[in-house]
Design an enzyme around this catalytic site. Structure first.
Site, PDB file in Angstrom:
ATOM      1  N   PHE A 190       0.856  -1.189   0.000  1.00  0.00           N
ATOM      2  CA  PHE A 190       0.000   0.000   0.000  1.00  0.00           C
ATOM      3  C   PHE A 190       0.887   1.234   0.000  1.00  0.00           C
ATOM      4  CE2 PHE A 190       0.233   1.658   4.411  1.00  0.00           C
ATOM      5  CZ  PHE A 190       1.004   0.645   4.981  1.00  0.00           C
ATOM      6  N   HIS A 238      -1.499  27.364   7.606  1.00  0.00           N
ATOM      7  CA  HIS A 238      -1.989  28.342   6.619  1.00  0.00           C
ATOM      8  C   HIS A 238      -1.370  28.096   5.254  1.00  0.00           C
ATOM      9  CE1 HIS A 238      -4.296  30.355   9.714  1.00  0.00           C
ATOM     10  NE2 HIS A 238      -3.357  29.838  10.493  1.00  0.00           N
ATOM     11  N   HIS A 263      -7.033  27.490   2.337  1.00  0.00           N
ATOM     12  CA  HIS A 263      -7.130  27.153   3.756  1.00  0.00           C
ATOM     13  C   HIS A 263      -8.062  28.079   4.523  1.00  0.00           C
ATOM     14  CE1 HIS A 263      -4.062  30.356   3.949  1.00  0.00           C
ATOM     15  NE2 HIS A 263      -4.531  30.568   5.166  1.00  0.00           N
ATOM     16  N   ASP A 265      -8.938  30.299   7.941  1.00  0.00           N
ATOM     17  CA  ASP A 265      -8.500  31.025   9.138  1.00  0.00           C
ATOM     18  C   ASP A 265      -9.614  30.898  10.165  1.00  0.00           C
ATOM     19  OD1 ASP A 265      -6.286  31.895   7.703  1.00  0.00           O
ATOM     20  OD2 ASP A 265      -6.690  34.027   7.980  1.00  0.00           O
ATOM     21  N   HIS A 325      -6.826  32.275  15.051  1.00  0.00           N
ATOM     22  CA  HIS A 325      -5.611  32.683  14.324  1.00  0.00           C
ATOM     23  C   HIS A 325      -5.134  34.064  14.766  1.00  0.00           C
ATOM     24  CE1 HIS A 325      -2.680  32.917  11.183  1.00  0.00           C
ATOM     25  NE2 HIS A 325      -3.402  33.570  10.310  1.00  0.00           N
ATOM     26  N   HIS A 359      -8.689  41.013   8.922  1.00  0.00           N
ATOM     27  CA  HIS A 359      -8.596  39.760   9.675  1.00  0.00           C
ATOM     28  C   HIS A 359      -9.241  39.909  11.057  1.00  0.00           C
ATOM     29  CE1 HIS A 359      -5.376  38.129   6.985  1.00  0.00           C
ATOM     30  NE2 HIS A 359      -5.718  36.973   7.515  1.00  0.00           N
TER      31      HIS A 359
END
Lengths: 279, 279
Positions: free
Chosen positions: B87, B97, B101, B103, B107, B230
């Site tokens: 396998f 990050h 992706h 956040d 974060h 952010h």
């Protein structure tokens, strides 16, 4: 996002008052999303999708989650910290077959389709849940057989085209205890339920499914000395999901599953976020 | 799944003839799933969900995918091989990050909600796509502002409750070239579009959204010296998505996004599989 030096400066410059001015982002933390979520739980309406139930089928993944003997547990290392650097981020070191995860055809098939090569359409599927919990409690070596599939169909009708077939054994309740989850005997043979080779072969040849899933660590039963169920499913270019959670909360038929398979290039599989929705 | 020694034996025991007997799994590889997929592409019908379009919004993730200067590229190490071990599986070493992706609030927010703590309901959302491609081509420092949101609403109606708001700048076309994607000048300042702090604050205070996304490496514009967008979004307990792909293939309104966020305990975020569906 920025190198730590810059962020440290930024963090210091960003006072509480600044946060408040920014639309009261910080002040709203908790309260606003809670309201949104309460509303979302009552009814989620999209273009043509009415969803009354959203069920996570994913175990939280951490270094404590049991892994198959071939692998080491996930490692998590903190890279940055809010206090010191202005933001928080970790690094992960993990084997692809960790936690609630996908097996791509490439896991057992030379030149098989890798995780990033699965058709997106195959990651959205009507779910059939086959309940073997009672038998699993009495016999951890029990396998889902062709008879279980035909019995399910006698009750619920033919498996839908494009279905995902999930084996519910109740094994997810053991995930907090690696010994109970892997259930090895004195000789090291594992004991947990899975698909029989015949059932896997039946599903890929007699039905039009996109994948199968189990709430145990392997598509094959733990005591299997061959991996025929894996090879049948993956050899047909379909996916498998292992270590699923909460299958007992799904209806036997009527839910739709979203398989958040990893898109890592060339991967044999990887941790997946799996959510089911139904009306 | 088993330690390599056992699997080597198993692999040798499992002849081509065995595979054929197993419901012709191997013989069907390719042909059968292709038929299933062709059918799936025409119409996917679930309980109450009709889907004519499934669009992957995820970049394939590999060590070549550009990362923010704070992080190192993902590393992939082969652990097992089909030929040698029966396998195939890799190990990954990656910063949270990386690639397309998520956040999570944690974060940027001390004691903020981590990736595994987001409500599953918030990971399924009607999508609003704000097209800034033309302006981004002329000015890589352009930011999505409140005016862009109100202009979008004038054309498409109010942002739906529980919406995900995605900024489409066309930046995903650069992802194959780290220099063009990060677009640093001689002083190291990055230049790519993002949300303005005011737009982020407006969304979290004046609308009821669940998250925002960008096809660039950061919610804030590359040249930002603070991370106000952010902080506004994550400070309100909402999620962000970075490095999204293919936003240009979505309708401005009418798609539903499924965010396959990582379920890693305590994570600041992590690679996510993001799929959109619409009728």
């Amino acid at each position: 996002m920025c190198p730590p030096g810059v962020l440290r400066h930024v963090h210091q410059a960003l006072s509480r008052r600044d946060l408040f001015k920014l639309g009261a982002g910080a002040a709203l933390a908790g309260a606003f999303p809670a309201a949104t979520r309460a509303q979302a739980a009552r009814t989620l309406r999209f273009a043509n999708l009415r969803v009354a139930h959203v069920q996570d089928l994913t175990h939280p993944l951490s270094p404590r989650f049991p892994v198959f003997p071939a692998y080491e547990p996930m490692r998590v290392t903190k890279l940055f910290d809010v206090e010191a650097d202005g933001f928080f981020a970790n690094r992960w070191d993990l084997a692809e077959h960790t936690g609630t995860h996908l097996d791509a055809p490439a896991h057992f098939i030379a030149n098989g389709v890798a995780a990033d090569g699965l058709e997106p359409e195959s990651l959205l599927a009507p779910v059939a849940v086959i309940d073997l919990r009672e038998r699993a409690a009495a016999d951890p070596d029990t396998a889902l057989g062709v008879d279980d599939l035909t019995a399910w169909e006698a009750e619920h009708g033919p498996l839908p085209d494009g279905a995902a077939v999930f084996l519910y054994s109740g094994w997810d309740a053991r995930a907090g205890d690696a010994r109970a989850f892997l259930n090895a005997d004195a000789e090291g043979t594992l004991h947990f339920p899975g698909f029989s080779p015949e059932a896997a072969a039946f599903l890929v040849s007699e039905r039009r499914i996109v994948g199968v899933g189990v709430d145990t660590p392997s598509l094959d039963i733990g005591a299997a000395t061959r991996f025929d169920a894996h090879v049948a499913v993956l050899g047909a270019g379909l996916w498998g999901l292992e270590n699923l959670a909460n299958l007992g909360r799904l209806p036997p038929l009527g839910a739709t599953v979203f398989v958040g398979a990893p898109a890592v290039a060339g991967a044999s599989g990887g941790p997946a976020r799996v959510l089911a929705v139904w009306s």
